[in-house]
Write an enzyme that holds these catalytic residues in place. Structure first.
Site, PDB file in Angstrom:
ATOM      1  N   SER A  76       0.847  -1.185   0.000  1.00  0.00           N
ATOM      2  CA  SER A  76       0.000   0.000   0.000  1.00  0.00           C
ATOM      3  C   SER A  76       0.882   1.234   0.000  1.00  0.00           C
ATOM      4  O   SER A  76       2.087   1.159   0.305  1.00  0.00           O
ATOM      5  CB  SER A  76      -0.910   0.001   1.239  1.00  0.00           C
ATOM      6  OG  SER A  76      -1.617   1.224   1.359  1.00  0.00           O
ATOM      7  N   LYS A 120      -9.794  -4.170 -13.902  1.00  0.00           N
ATOM      8  CA  LYS A 120     -10.272  -3.407 -15.055  1.00  0.00           C
ATOM      9  C   LYS A 120     -10.667  -2.008 -14.606  1.00  0.00           C
ATOM     10  O   LYS A 120     -11.044  -1.821 -13.430  1.00  0.00           O
ATOM     11  CB  LYS A 120     -11.432  -4.146 -15.736  1.00  0.00           C
ATOM     12  CG  LYS A 120     -12.586  -4.542 -14.787  1.00  0.00           C
ATOM     13  CD  LYS A 120     -13.443  -3.366 -14.410  1.00  0.00           C
ATOM     14  CE  LYS A 120     -14.300  -3.582 -13.213  1.00  0.00           C
ATOM     15  NZ  LYS A 120     -14.849  -2.320 -12.677  1.00  0.00           N
TER      16      LYS A 120
END
Length: 327
Positions: free
Chosen positions: A35, A95
Site C-alpha cells: 500500500s 479493469k
C-alpha cells in the site's frame, strides 16, 4: 506446479474480494500486501493472514512474491503495473487496465520487455458461462451474430469518492461500462469480426460532478454493432441480448457476481426457447489461476483475455469517454 505467491497492491474493498476468491484458487496463495501506507498494508495483512506487508516498493522488491493483484484506483494502474513488471512479477490488474489506450500500450510494452504475463481482470471471461457464449457464436447454430445489446449500471449511494472525482478518472464508463464493451469485444472476436479498429458513435451522456454519470453509445466491430449503456446514478438491468441472423441469446445475469460467475443462457430460435445452465466458478480465483498457468508455462498472455482484446476495450473506452465528457 509451485504455488504462486501473490501480493495484493491496494488494501481496499475489491482487493478484499480478491483475497476471498484466492481461497478457492488451485495454484495461488496470499503472501504479501502493499500500500502507499505501510500501516494500512500491515493491518490488511494481519486481517487476512499474509506473511509480509509494506509499501509498494518494499513489496515489489521481495524475491518471495511471484505475482501481484492491482486493486487500486484507475489512475494508478499503469504506474503500478509497469513497476511490478519491471520488478519481475506477473500482473493481474483490475479493469480497466488504465483510463487511456496510450497507457495500456505502455503497460503491454513493459510486459514484453520484462517477459512477464499481464492480465486485465475481467472476471466475466473465465469459466463455463463465457465458454458457452463463445460456443454459441462460433458454432453457427443461430447463424451470424449481428448485434449485442448490453447494459451495466447501479445507483451509487453518494456523490462523493472516486466514482465522482474527475482527478481519479471517475464515472460510469470506466467503472462498469467496460463490462458491456468487453462482452462486445469477446463476441466480435469469437465471430471473427475485426476488433482492432472499433468505431464508437451515437454517444450520449449525463455529466454529474464533472464525470459521466450515465452514458450510451453504439460500438461497431466490422459487421457487429453493440449498443451499450452504463450508469453510476441509476440501476440498469445487468442483462445482455445477443441477436443472430436466425435467433437470439438472452443473458439475464450477464456479469455474475464477484464470488460466483453467471450460469444461465436462454436460447431462442423461431418459436422455441431453451434454457442452458452451466456450472458456476469463483471467477476471481479463476482469473488468478489463469495468470499462474501463464507464468508457469512462460506465456505472456492468457487465452481467455488476450492483449488484442485489452487493446480493443481500451480504444473503445477512450473514445467513448472522450466523446461523453466533451458533451
Amino acid at each position: 506446479m509451485q504455488r504462486t505467491r501473490w501480493a495484493v497492491l491496494g488494501p481496499g474493498a475489491i482487493s478484499r474480494d480478491f483475497v476471498a476468491g484466492l481461497q478457492s484458487s488451485a495454484y495461488g496463495t496470499l503472501h504479501a500486501v502493499g500500500s502507499s501506507s505501510a500501516e494500512r498494508a500491515a493491518a490488511f495483512a494481519a486481517e487476512h493472514g499474509a506473511a509480509a506487508s509494506g509499501t509498494y516498493d518494499e513489496v515489489l522488491a521481495r524475491d518471495d512474491v511471484d505475482a501481484v493483484y492491482i486493486g487500486t484506483v484507475h489512475t494508478t494502474h499503469a504506474d503500478l503495473a509497469i513497476r511490478a513488471l519491471e520488478a519481475g512479477k506477473a500482473v493481474l490488474c483490475e479493469k480497466p487496465a488504465s483510463p487511456t489506450a496510450d497507457e495500456v500500450e505502455r503497460i503491454l510494452a513493459a510486459a514484453v520487455r520484462a517477459q512477464r504475463p499481464f492480465l486485465e481482470a475481467f472476471k466475466t471471461r473465465f469459466g463455463p458461462f463465457a465458454a458457452a457464449v463463445n460456443d454459441l457464436v462460433s458454432g453457427g447454430e443461430l447463424g451470424a451474430v449481428q448485434r449485442v445489446e448490453a447494459a451495466f449500471g447501479f445507483a451509487a449511494g453518494s456523490r462523493e469518492g472516486r466514482l465522482f472525482d474527475p482527478a481519479l478518472a471517475g464515472g460510469a464508463i470506466l467503472d462498469v461500462g467496460c463490462y458491456p464493451v468487453a462482452l462486445a469485444v469477446q463476441l466480435a472476436g469469437a465471430a471473427g469480426e475485426p476488433i482492432d479498429s472499433p468505431v464508437v458513435g451515437a454517444v450520449e451522456a449525463d455529466l454529474v460532478s464533472g464525470v459521466d454519470g450515465s452514458a450510451t453509445a453504439d460500438v461497431e466491430f466490422g459487421g457487429l454493432i453493440a449498443p451499450v449503456a452504463t450508469s453510476v446514478v441509476r440501476q440498469l438491468p445487468g442483462s445482455a441480448l445477443v441477436r443472430f441472423s436466425e435467433g437470439e441469446v438472452f443473458l439475464p445475469d450477464a456479469w455474475g457476481e464477484r464470488a460466483a460467475s453467471a450460469s444461465t443462457l436462454i436460447v431462442r430460435r423461431g418459436g422455441d426457447e431453451r434454457v442452458i445452465e452451466v456450472p458456476v466458478v469463483q471467477p476471481m480465483a479463476a482469473e488468478a489461476d489463469a495468470l499462474s498457468l501463464a507464468l508457469a508455462e512462460e506465456r505472456l498472455q492468457v487465452p481467455e483475455m488476450p492483449w488484442a482484446h485489452t487493446r480493443a476495450i481500451a480504444r473503445v473506452l477512450t473514445d467513448w469517454r472522450a466523446a461523453a465528457l466533451a458533451g
